[in-house]
Design a protein around this motif. Structure first.
Motif, PDB file in Angstrom:
ATOM      1  N   TRP A   6       2.185  -3.882  -3.489  1.00  0.00           N
ATOM      2  CA  TRP A   6       3.291  -3.476  -4.335  1.00  0.00           C
ATOM      3  C   TRP A   6       2.624  -3.742  -5.837  1.00  0.00           C
ATOM      4  O   TRP A   6       3.010  -3.215  -6.811  1.00  0.00           O
ATOM      5  N   ILE A   7       2.012  -5.125  -6.006  1.00  0.00           N
ATOM      6  CA  ILE A   7       1.446  -5.356  -7.275  1.00  0.00           C
ATOM      7  C   ILE A   7       0.316  -4.348  -7.617  1.00  0.00           C
ATOM      8  O   ILE A   7       0.524  -3.889  -8.847  1.00  0.00           O
ATOM      9  N   ILE A   8      -0.399  -3.987  -6.803  1.00  0.00           N
ATOM     10  CA  ILE A   8      -1.616  -2.872  -7.184  1.00  0.00           C
ATOM     11  C   ILE A   8      -0.851  -1.649  -7.474  1.00  0.00           C
ATOM     12  O   ILE A   8      -1.170  -0.903  -8.557  1.00  0.00           O
ATOM     13  N   ILE A   9       0.134  -1.139  -7.017  1.00  0.00           N
ATOM     14  CA  ILE A   9       0.927   0.170  -7.196  1.00  0.00           C
ATOM     15  C   ILE A   9       1.800  -0.009  -8.442  1.00  0.00           C
ATOM     16  O   ILE A   9       1.665   1.012  -9.211  1.00  0.00           O
ATOM     17  N   ALA A  10       2.412  -1.144  -8.743  1.00  0.00           N
ATOM     18  CA  ALA A  10       3.012  -1.346 -10.037  1.00  0.00           C
ATOM     19  C   ALA A  10       2.073  -1.285 -11.067  1.00  0.00           C
ATOM     20  O   ALA A  10       2.440  -0.631 -12.254  1.00  0.00           O
ATOM     21  N   ALA A  11       1.100  -2.017 -10.913  1.00  0.00           N
ATOM     22  CA  ALA A  11      -0.057  -1.848 -11.972  1.00  0.00           C
ATOM     23  C   ALA A  11      -0.699  -0.499 -12.273  1.00  0.00           C
ATOM     24  O   ALA A  11      -0.823  -0.001 -13.640  1.00  0.00           O
ATOM     25  N   LEU A  12      -0.973   0.443 -11.111  1.00  0.00           N
ATOM     26  CA  LEU A  12      -1.354   1.616 -11.489  1.00  0.00           C
ATOM     27  C   LEU A  12      -0.211   2.569 -11.954  1.00  0.00           C
ATOM     28  O   LEU A  12      -0.442   3.504 -12.955  1.00  0.00           O
ATOM     29  N   LEU A  13       1.066   2.351 -11.632  1.00  0.00           N
ATOM     30  CA  LEU A  13       2.085   3.132 -12.234  1.00  0.00           C
ATOM     31  C   LEU A  13       2.100   2.582 -13.816  1.00  0.00           C
ATOM     32  O   LEU A  13       2.644   3.629 -14.434  1.00  0.00           O
ATOM     33  N   GLY A  14       2.102   1.448 -14.230  1.00  0.00           N
ATOM     34  CA  GLY A  14       2.205   0.946 -15.482  1.00  0.00           C
ATOM     35  C   GLY A  14       1.004   1.693 -16.332  1.00  0.00           C
ATOM     36  O   GLY A  14       1.227   2.126 -17.371  1.00  0.00           O
TER      37      GLY A  14
END
Length: 79
Positions: A6-14
């Motif tokens: 989830w952290i990686i997905i959130a960072a990529l979406l950011g």
């Protein structure tokens, strides 16, 4: 899914949001392209597609004619 995913997905979406925001701002500030620019861009796209189609056709033709086979592809030697 784990918290790391989830952290990686959130960072990529950011990062995606920042890139989209930047792209929209640059697009809005850039003056319009003249007609000859659109014509040149269209012709360039057509030429690029034609080259890609031609190379793919040559690849399929080469494969069907056997030019891509091994030089010594004799099945009797593999017994």
């Amino acid at each position: 899914m784990r918290a790391g995913h989830w952290i990686i997905i959130a960072a990529l979406l950011g990062i995606l949001a920042i890139v989209v925001w930047y792209g929209v701002n640059v697009w809005a500030r850039t003056p319009s392209m003249p007609t000859y620019g659109y014509v040149a861009m269209g012709l360039g796209a057509i030429v690029a597609i034609a080259i890609g189609v031609g190379l793919m056709a040559l690849m399929f033709h080469s494969n069907r004619r056997g030019y891509d086979d091994d030089a010594h592809n004799d099945r009797r030697l593999r017994k």
